[in-house]
Write a protein that holds these residues in place. Structure first.
Motif, mmCIF file in Angstrom:
data_model
loop_
_atom_site.group_PDB
_atom_site.id
_atom_site.type_symbol
_atom_site.label_atom_id
_atom_site.label_comp_id
_atom_site.label_asym_id
_atom_site.label_seq_id
_atom_site.Cartn_x
_atom_site.Cartn_y
_atom_site.Cartn_z
ATOM 1 N N ARG A 1 -48.378 61.957 -32.931
ATOM 2 C CA ARG A 1 -49.908 62.673 -32.028
ATOM 3 C C ARG A 1 -50.881 63.108 -32.703
ATOM 4 O O ARG A 1 -52.346 63.262 -33.306
ATOM 5 C CB ARG A 1 -49.129 62.955 -30.849
ATOM 6 C CG ARG A 1 -50.687 63.760 -30.308
ATOM 7 C CD ARG A 1 -51.629 62.285 -29.775
ATOM 8 N NE ARG A 1 -52.461 63.267 -28.627
ATOM 9 C CZ ARG A 1 -53.286 62.598 -28.103
ATOM 10 N NH1 ARG A 1 -53.908 61.582 -28.064
ATOM 11 N NH2 ARG A 1 -54.159 63.380 -27.229
ATOM 12 N N ILE A 2 -50.057 65.123 -33.281
ATOM 13 C CA ILE A 2 -50.312 66.019 -33.923
ATOM 14 C C ILE A 2 -51.465 65.096 -34.984
ATOM 15 O O ILE A 2 -52.678 65.553 -36.029
ATOM 16 C CB ILE A 2 -49.793 67.326 -34.443
ATOM 17 C CG1 ILE A 2 -49.177 67.330 -33.820
ATOM 18 C CG2 ILE A 2 -50.766 67.636 -35.770
ATOM 19 C CD1 ILE A 2 -51.107 68.481 -32.474
ATOM 20 N N THR A 3 -50.368 64.159 -36.026
ATOM 21 C CA THR A 3 -51.054 64.104 -37.254
ATOM 22 C C THR A 3 -52.116 63.010 -37.700
ATOM 23 O O THR A 3 -53.233 62.820 -37.977
ATOM 24 C CB THR A 3 -49.713 63.187 -38.003
ATOM 25 O OG1 THR A 3 -49.048 64.181 -38.232
ATOM 26 C CG2 THR A 3 -50.498 62.150 -39.229
ATOM 27 N N ARG B 1 -55.918 63.709 -38.397
ATOM 28 C CA ARG B 1 -56.149 62.853 -39.410
ATOM 29 C C ARG B 1 -57.245 62.670 -39.217
ATOM 30 O O ARG B 1 -58.475 61.659 -39.896
ATOM 31 C CB ARG B 1 -55.445 61.324 -39.773
ATOM 32 C CG ARG B 1 -55.864 59.970 -40.349
ATOM 33 C CD ARG B 1 -54.630 59.446 -40.675
ATOM 34 N NE ARG B 1 -53.310 59.892 -41.721
ATOM 35 C CZ ARG B 1 -51.897 59.960 -41.493
ATOM 36 N NH1 ARG B 1 -52.763 59.453 -40.187
ATOM 37 N NH2 ARG B 1 -51.858 59.788 -41.466
ATOM 38 N N LYS B 2 -58.189 62.119 -38.360
ATOM 39 C CA LYS B 2 -58.665 61.692 -37.199
ATOM 40 C C LYS B 2 -60.353 62.131 -37.661
ATOM 41 O O LYS B 2 -61.532 62.327 -38.095
ATOM 42 C CB LYS B 2 -59.264 61.201 -36.108
ATOM 43 C CG LYS B 2 -60.445 61.023 -35.558
ATOM 44 C CD LYS B 2 -60.550 60.516 -33.356
ATOM 45 C CE LYS B 2 -61.540 59.936 -33.202
ATOM 46 N NZ LYS B 2 -62.607 60.774 -33.153
ATOM 47 N N ARG B 3 -59.772 64.115 -37.159
ATOM 48 C CA ARG B 3 -60.974 64.818 -37.748
ATOM 49 C C ARG B 3 -60.671 64.950 -39.145
ATOM 50 O O ARG B 3 -61.865 65.045 -39.557
ATOM 51 C CB ARG B 3 -59.890 66.589 -36.782
ATOM 52 C CG ARG B 3 -59.948 66.370 -36.000
ATOM 53 C CD ARG B 3 -59.640 68.180 -35.227
ATOM 54 N NE ARG B 3 -59.664 67.739 -33.782
ATOM 55 C CZ ARG B 3 -58.081 68.055 -33.593
ATOM 56 N NH1 ARG B 3 -57.041 68.021 -33.701
ATOM 57 N NH2 ARG B 3 -57.886 68.119 -32.049
ATOM 58 N N ALA B 4 -59.945 65.684 -39.979
ATOM 59 C CA ALA B 4 -60.488 65.315 -41.361
ATOM 60 C C ALA B 4 -61.299 64.199 -41.820
ATOM 61 O O ALA B 4 -62.096 64.562 -42.640
ATOM 62 C CB ALA B 4 -58.933 64.602 -42.063
ATOM 63 N N ALA B 5 -61.190 63.045 -41.787
ATOM 64 C CA ALA B 5 -61.915 61.899 -41.983
ATOM 65 C C ALA B 5 -63.746 62.325 -40.871
ATOM 66 O O ALA B 5 -64.400 62.043 -41.757
ATOM 67 C CB ALA B 5 -61.567 60.237 -41.130
ATOM 68 N N ASP B 6 -63.576 63.196 -40.435
ATOM 69 C CA ASP B 6 -64.901 63.271 -39.420
ATOM 70 C C ASP B 6 -65.878 64.025 -40.544
ATOM 71 O O ASP B 6 -66.454 64.735 -40.261
ATOM 72 C CB ASP B 6 -65.110 63.586 -38.102
ATOM 73 C CG ASP B 6 -64.447 62.969 -37.000
ATOM 74 O OD1 ASP B 6 -64.714 61.317 -37.320
ATOM 75 O OD2 ASP B 6 -63.852 63.019 -35.865
ATOM 76 N N GLN B 7 -64.908 64.933 -40.571
ATOM 77 C CA GLN B 7 -65.497 66.101 -41.515
ATOM 78 C C GLN B 7 -65.022 66.126 -43.476
ATOM 79 O O GLN B 7 -65.640 66.769 -44.001
ATOM 80 C CB GLN B 7 -64.672 67.222 -41.403
ATOM 81 C CG GLN B 7 -64.221 68.090 -39.936
ATOM 82 C CD GLN B 7 -62.840 68.946 -39.582
ATOM 83 O OE1 GLN B 7 -63.103 69.615 -40.836
ATOM 84 N NE2 GLN B 7 -62.841 69.033 -38.269
ATOM 85 N N GLU B 8 -65.047 65.067 -43.689
ATOM 86 C CA GLU B 8 -64.958 64.173 -45.119
ATOM 87 C C GLU B 8 -63.633 65.188 -45.537
ATOM 88 O O GLU B 8 -64.581 65.484 -46.516
ATOM 89 C CB GLU B 8 -66.040 63.870 -45.655
ATOM 90 C CG GLU B 8 -67.287 63.092 -44.782
ATOM 91 C CD GLU B 8 -68.619 63.049 -45.256
ATOM 92 O OE1 GLU B 8 -69.070 63.980 -45.973
ATOM 93 O OE2 GLU B 8 -69.080 62.071 -44.954
ATOM 94 N N ARG B 9 -62.488 65.307 -45.256
ATOM 95 C CA ARG B 9 -61.846 66.228 -46.136
ATOM 96 C C ARG B 9 -60.796 66.073 -45.683
ATOM 97 O O ARG B 9 -60.586 64.964 -45.399
ATOM 98 C CB ARG B 9 -62.101 67.424 -45.771
ATOM 99 C CG ARG B 9 -61.885 67.741 -44.027
ATOM 100 C CD ARG B 9 -61.979 68.913 -43.127
ATOM 101 N NE ARG B 9 -61.200 70.190 -44.009
ATOM 102 C CZ ARG B 9 -61.014 71.456 -43.417
ATOM 103 N NH1 ARG B 9 -62.251 71.642 -42.338
ATOM 104 N NH2 ARG B 9 -60.416 72.481 -43.813
ATOM 105 N N SER B 10 -59.694 65.883 -46.676
ATOM 106 C CA SER B 10 -58.349 65.949 -47.110
ATOM 107 C C SER B 10 -57.339 66.006 -46.014
ATOM 108 O O SER B 10 -58.127 67.375 -45.509
ATOM 109 C CB SER B 10 -57.940 65.619 -48.516
ATOM 110 O OG SER B 10 -57.508 67.503 -47.991
ATOM 111 N N LEU B 11 -56.722 65.432 -45.654
ATOM 112 C CA LEU B 11 -56.043 66.247 -44.172
ATOM 113 C C LEU B 11 -54.774 67.106 -44.580
ATOM 114 O O LEU B 11 -54.183 68.303 -44.086
ATOM 115 C CB LEU B 11 -54.904 64.669 -43.785
ATOM 116 C CG LEU B 11 -53.509 65.300 -43.041
ATOM 117 C CD1 LEU B 11 -54.081 65.760 -41.611
ATOM 118 C CD2 LEU B 11 -52.921 63.840 -42.955
#
Length: 262
Positions: free
Chosen positions: A194-196, A200-210
């Protein structure tokens, strides 16, 4: 320390993976008679086999969707049947969808309520007659650190997980006379799927790596890392044991010191 769980009947909801699975395994290590439930019967069977291999305990498995009241009723009654009774209930459910207030329609709020709060209410309601007949009992409600500090982008969880602890606090007084102790255990950043998924969604939204996002998040935790499901589970099992004789109506954050509020 003897947690006095040997031979006790324990029911753990949403136990096929993640925190529920870790909690079930810890109860098995203490010699409890274990019933685990989940919507995914295949994953549940795999968890049963893992528990058996690691502890020798043969857990009973029951398919249950926490959104379905009849499933909940059947699961609890089956777990408590055949003279087995019920001594400990651990409520749990997958987290509601992520998003902000502006993202949510009525149907999202309804589903979030049913998943995160109403499922807890229903599980407790069905279990109470059996816990009372045992003469004493323990209930542990799994929630989130958002009961103390809202998490950006998790509006549904923020609202309904807080309701879970409000329920805990209210029931502590109502159930004390029946010898039933009830507490909320709230995970911070614990290393689960769940945390991953959320990271992953936040990283994609912010255009950065997980990896970059998770390293930055770890810096906000005084212990400098995410917790493990096993670390979290040990606290659940203590509060949901008969070594706990005087703590009820409380919330415990298992968060490595992440939440700063008093």
């Amino acid at each position: 320390m003897d947690l006095m769980l040997s031979g006790k009947s324990v029911f753990v909801a949403a136990a096929s993976k993640g925190l529920g699975k870790a909690v079930a395994l810890e109860y098995a290590k203490e010699g409890a008679r274990l019933t685990i439930a989940s919507r995914n019967l295949e994953q549940l069977a795999q968890t049963r086999d893992e528990i058996k291999a690691l502890t020798g305990v043969q857990a009973e498995i029951i398919q249950m969707d926490v959104l379905n009241n009849e499933d909940i009723r059947h699961a609890i009654r089956t777990a408590a049947g055949a003279g087995k009774g019920l001594d400990v209930l651990v409520t749990n459910a997958g987290g509601p969808q992520s998003g902000f207030f502006s993202d949510m329609e009525d149907a999202d709020w309804t589903r979030g309520f049913e998943l995160s709060l109403l499922s807890t209410i229903r599980l407790i309601r069905e279990a109470l007659p059996f816990l009372k007949s045992a003469g004493e009992g323990r209930i542990v409600n799994l929630a989130s650190s958002s009961i103390k500090q809202p998490i950006d982008g998790l509006i549904l969880s923020n609202v309904f997980r807080a309701g879970v602890h409000s329920l805990t606090k209210s029931l502590a007084s109502e159930l004390a006379g029946d010898g039933i102790l009830i507490n909320t255990i709230a995970p911070g950043r614990i290393g689960t799927d769940r945390i991953t998924e959320l990271d992953r969604k936040r990283a994609a939204d912010q255009e950065r790596s997980l990896e970059d996002l998770q390293m930055e998040a770890a810096k906000q935790i005084p212990l400098g890392r995410m917790g493990t499901p096993e670390e979290f589970a040990r606290h659940v099992v203590f509060y949901g044991s008969f070594a706990n004789t005087y703590v009820t109506g409380q919330s415990l954050l298992v968060d490595g010191g992440m939440i700063k509020g008093l």
